[in-house]
Design a protein around this motif. Structure first.
Motif, PDB file in Angstrom:
ATOM      1  N   ASP A   1       8.934  -4.977 -10.825  1.00 19.79           N
ATOM      2  CA  ASP A   1       8.113  -3.972 -10.027  1.00 19.79           C
ATOM      3  C   ASP A   1       8.109  -2.785 -10.828  1.00 19.79           C
ATOM      4  O   ASP A   1       9.057  -2.189 -11.580  1.00 19.79           O
ATOM      5  CB  ASP A   1       9.095  -3.681  -8.695  1.00 19.79           C
TER       6      ASP A   1
ATOM      7  N   GLN B   1       7.081  -2.276  -0.403  1.00 20.77           N
ATOM      8  CA  GLN B   1       6.163  -1.473  -1.374  1.00 20.77           C
ATOM      9  C   GLN B   1       5.813  -0.264  -0.267  1.00 20.77           C
ATOM     10  O   GLN B   1       5.125  -0.484   0.321  1.00 20.77           O
ATOM     11  CB  GLN B   1       4.963  -2.241  -1.838  1.00 20.77           C
TER      12      GLN B   1
ATOM     13  N   GLU C   1       0.313  -5.205   0.492  1.00 20.69           N
ATOM     14  CA  GLU C   1       0.997  -4.362  -0.650  1.00 20.69           C
ATOM     15  C   GLU C   1       0.176  -4.213  -1.626  1.00 20.69           C
ATOM     16  O   GLU C   1      -0.725  -5.543  -1.931  1.00 20.69           O
ATOM     17  CB  GLU C   1       2.458  -5.011  -1.108  1.00 20.69           C
TER      18      GLU C   1
END
Length: 920
Positions: free
Chosen positions: A848, A805, A733
């Motif tokens: 995030d 992700q 990711e």
């Protein structure tokens, strides 16, 4: 001079192909396949009833018979299959009548000599239906017949109509909501090289739709397939010899609604920029010293070398130019017979797109207070120049092909930034710019052989290929101005030590050579009264990369205090270099260069078993050995190696002639790219942060399970309902963190992730409601609901479970198509949206970054304006929704403009285009 040579070559190709396109008489061509497996049948005798004419199918199951215009009945014969008679095959002068046929084995010995009767139209539909439902795994097929009926000019346009797959930015492939890392593409069985060195991007635009035989989107693996994919594998198979000599020409133009009529910024480049190449204008002078030498020189000497450099630092403003594109494709077939033939396909394409994008960029402290607030005006000129040249020779039961493609994909970009850097209560205004040119050049060549040995029923295929990729980033320039407490703007050029992000130049060159080969042999035989096949094969690929970068910065001397107030077009003029003015600083480090290689070796064993009339089992295993090695000067060697056994099982149960039940299980992998394991760090101006690799990345291993119920009502129609599950071991990711007020971007392996989804796919003609107008309408859609989760052990980066992700929780592709062939009208509306997903993974300290859903609506209409000529109008991204990336603050799992913090906001606009096509 070079431009004139290219123009002459294009004209010569046109004249040559116009000459070969002239023809008299007619012919019938087609492909014969097995009804139950969909495999090509080799050696089928095709007879023209009432004449002495006929032909035999080749190694691809294809045949060609030259005939005078008329209506014929064809007879198809092959030992162990029922003979089939097809009536009403119409052959016209100067054209090829396509007649595909499926043959079936007799259900009993009594029926062996029975001749199956059929008509041309019915049998064509049967062949299409067989192609759709007889794939050996969970897949979707776009047939040559479907492509032929569509108005699509190239493969990228064809893929836009395929439910279940979507294209982002015209080159990034998304399948089942998984981004490009987990998807793969092949061309004629060989891996399609990426047009960019560090992402899987494919220049589908350069492949004209007229040369495509079929496209298969595989969502589950078989042993013979490459082992590196988890979302989808797009297999593009091109025609070796066209049905007819042809020349197609397309020219078009267009614009973006956010670009046209606006100030478009460019800078002085080189004479070959129009072709996507730098002519040397931006390159370092050959007399320029090495890093070690430059560092050893005095400030005066380094100032003198600064005068060697291009002194263009300012951007010019002009009206935005129109987009332009053209494509010339041509094919010829030499004299054909049942035993030999020769043919070729050629194409040249050019596409230049101009875009002006308005972007807001921000970063925050955890309490929501801003660290910077920027507004970027990005003027981009993207050029794609491509060509293909394919030649094929067929003799007896063998076929040899030499297939070549070359593409230049360049991006010439000017970014003007205004905004503020914020530190507590201090808000300092900034103006900065980046002038960037990137050119990617890719040559790919394949030598392909296909042979059938009647003795023993063996089929042998082999492929030798080479791909040469070059990426050139010559003289990327950055310059930043600041204003402190409302003071006059000054160039933020430091003293003593340079800063490439404030006033610097960057040069890089990447050369990557890939050499590969593959071969397999398949034996078909009878067991238990059913057809069986065993196939064994292998592959080897060697990839070598050399990457070199150079980072130069500007240092302010003691007498330059007044010079920093000069504008970009004057500040770094040659006369302003001096020991006490401006001089160079070389900040190139050992990590800015590396040599790398990888070896991939694979072998597989695959069984294709028919069990009775209802069950088909395709199973076996693939073993892949992968070694990846990267070394930068005076730094530790980075090396990854793995041996993976990748088993797969595909079970198909035929409920009836139109219904399948499929169950599939397989293991695949996803490997890090060279860039991702490199210690090389690079300041990304767009994101205002440093991007660097992680030397400890490892490959991901994915377990895939699929189950699907399929109904094929008739040719061109499908209804499927499926569920799928994926387990990712150490998925790769992209992540970020913030240090000293600036983001740092890199990569990481999560411990594990799971993905569980349900998928509905359908394509249906509306004529079942009412005949007439509704018969011209076809609706199609693919929708998937997906739940993914990444789990972390105690102490691992990230403290909470979250979605993976890049994985969207839902994907919707939908469209409606109108087709009136007698009026020459074809129109379609396409809709695509992917759900909210994580764009950048944070950690325990930073949240995030989420990407908000951005629905896309496209429309196109093609109208025949006179014989062999079409006019096409397109409108893409009609909704022009903003692209929004943000920190979620309220936990409601959707974007809230009043509460969530925007990291990036893009204003794209709608693309409008018109093109004219003519078939000679």
């Amino acid at each position: 001079m070079k431009r004139n040579i290219i123009v002459v070559q294009v004209l010569a190709l046109l004249l040559l192909c116009m000459g070969v396109s002239a023809q008299t008489g007619g012919r019938v061509t087609g492909k014969v396949t097995d009804k139950r497996t969909g495999e090509a049948l080799i050696g089928v005798t095709v007879l023209v009833q009432g004449t002495s004419l006929g032909g035999v199918t080749d190694v691809e199951g294809r045949y060609t018979i030259n005939l005078t215009p008329g209506t014929y009945t064809l007879l198809y014969k092959l030992m162990s299959y029922q003979t089939k008679s097809i009536a009403d095959v119409v052959v016209k002068n100067g054209a090829a009548a396509n007649q595909d046929v499926v043959l079936d084995e007799p259900k009993s010995q009594d029926l062996k000599e029975f001749v199956v009767q059929g008509s041309a139209r019915t049998e064509t539909l049967n062949a299409l239906l067989t192609l759709q439902k007889n794939t050996n795994t969970v897949a979707q097929v776009v047939s040559a017949e479907s492509i032929k009926k569509s108005p699509d000019r190239n493969t990228s346009e064809v893929l836009k109509r395929v439910s279940g797959a979507s294209m982002q930015d015209g080159k990034f492939l998304v399948v089942r909501g998984l981004a490009d890392r987990y998807n793969q593409a092949t061309i004629n069985g060989a891996l399609l090289p990426s047009t960019e060195p560090d992402r899987k991007t494919f220049a589908f635009d350069i492949f004209p739709s007229s040369i495509i035989d079929n496209i298969v989107i595989n969502k589950a693996a078989t042993p013979e397939m490459p082992g590196e994919f988890a979302g989808g594998l797009v297999q593009i198979n091109t025609k070796d010899v066209p049905d007819d000599n042809f020349v197609n020409f397309t020219i078009g133009s267009g614009f973006n609604t956010k670009t046209i009529g606006k100030d478009f910024h460019t800078y002085k480049g080189g004479g070959l920029d129009i072709f996507g190449l730098d002519d040397g204008t931006r390159k370092l002078n050959t007399a320029f010293p090495s890093t070690a030498d430059l560092r050893s020189y005095t400030a005066a000497a380094r100032a003198e070398f600064g005068q060697y450099l291009n002194d263009t630092w300012s951007a010019n403003s002009k009206n935005a130019p129109m987009n332009t594109n053209f494509q010339v494709s041509a094919g010829f077939r030499g004299k054909q017979s049942s035993s030999k033939g020769f043919g070729g396909v050629f194409s040249i394409s050019y596409n230049k797109q101009n875009r002006l994008i308005d972007i807001n960029r921000n970063l925050y402290e955890l309490d929501g207070s801003p660290r910077f607030e920027y507004n970027d005006l990005v003027s981009t000129q993207n050029t794609l120049l491509g060509g293909i040249a394919n030649l094929t020779y067929r003799i007896g039961k063998s076929k040899f092909s030499w297939k070549n493609s070359y593409s230049i994909n360049s991006n010439d970009q000017t970014t003007l930034r205004n905004g503020a850097d914020i530190d507590a209560d201090a808000r300092n205004l900034i103006r900065s710019q980046e002038l960037a040119f990137t050119s990617n050049r890719l040559y790919n060549s394949q030598l392909i052989g296909d042979h059938f040995l009647r003795a023993g029923n063996y089929r042998i295929r082999w492929n030798a290929n080479v791909a040469l990729l070059n990426q050139d980033v010559p003289d990327l320039r950055r310059l930043k101005y600041s204003s402190v407490n409302g003071s006059e703007f000054f160039a933020n050029i430091p003293a003593n030590t340079g800063s490439p992000r404030n006033a610097g130049r960057f040069y890089s060159n990447l050369d990557e050579n890939t050499f590969g080969g593959s071969a397999d042999i398949a034996k078909t035989f009878k067991m238990g009264g059913n057809q069986q096949q065993i196939k064994v094969g292998g592959l080897f690929q060697r990839k070598d990369r050399i990457f070199r970068a150079r980072a130069l910065a500007i240092i302010r001397g003691s007498a330059a205090d007044n010079l920093v107030f000069l504008s970009p077009d004057k500040i770094l003029a040659k006369e302003n270099y001096g020991a006490d003015k401006f001089y160079l600083d070389d900040l190139t480090s050992n990590s800015d260069s590396y040599n790398a290689y990888s070896n991939l070796g694979a072998g597989f064993l695959q069984f294709d078993n028919q069990i009775g009339e209802k069950i088909r089992l395709v199973w076996g295993a693939r073993v892949e050995y992968f070694l990846q090695n990267l070394q930068s000067p005076n730094l530790p060697i980075v090396e990854n190696s793995s041996t993976d056994v990748l088993p797969s099982l595909n079970f198909t149960y035929l409920l009836n002639s139109k219904t399948n039940i499929r169950v599939s299980a397989s293991q695949t992998v996803a490997r890090p790219e060279f860039r991702e394991i490199s210690p090389f760090s690079f300041y990304d101006f767009e994101r205002n942060g440093l991007v660097f690799g992680r030397t400890d990345l490892t490959r991901s291993k994915i377990t895939n399970v699929d189950a699907r119920y399929e109904i094929y009502p008739k040719a061109g129609e499908v209804l499927t309902l499926g569920v799928f599950y994926k387990y990712f071991d150490t998925p790769i990711e992209t992540n970020y963190e913030t240090q000293q007020g600036a983001p740092f971007f890199s990569y990481q392996n999560a411990k594990s992730a799971t993905s569980l989804g349900i998928e509905l796919d359908f394509r249906k003609n509306l004529g079942f409601i009412k005949s007439g107008f509704l018969e011209r309408l076809t609706v199609f859609s693919n929708a998937a609901l997906i739940k993914s989760e990444v789990k972390f052990p105690a102490g691992f980066v990230g403290t909470r479970n979250r979605p993976m992700q890049g994985q969207s929780p839902y994907v919707v592709n939908a469209g409606i198509q109108f087709d009136a062939p007698e009026a020459g009208t074809n129109a379609s509306v396409l809709f695509n949206v992917i759900g909210k997903r994580i764009a950048q993974v944070g950690n325990a300290d930073f949240p995030d970054v989420w990407e908000n859903p951005r629905p896309l609506l496209d429309f196109q209409i093609t109208q025949r304006i006179f014989k062999n000529a079409d006019l096409k109008l397109t409108a893409s991204d009609i909704l022009s929704s903003k692209g929004i990336y943000y920190w979620e603050r309220n936990g409601d799992k959707k974007y809230d403009a009043s509460k969530d913090l925007v990291i990036n906001k893009f204003n794209f606009g709608t693309n409008l285009g018109v093109s004219f096509s003519y078939k000679f």
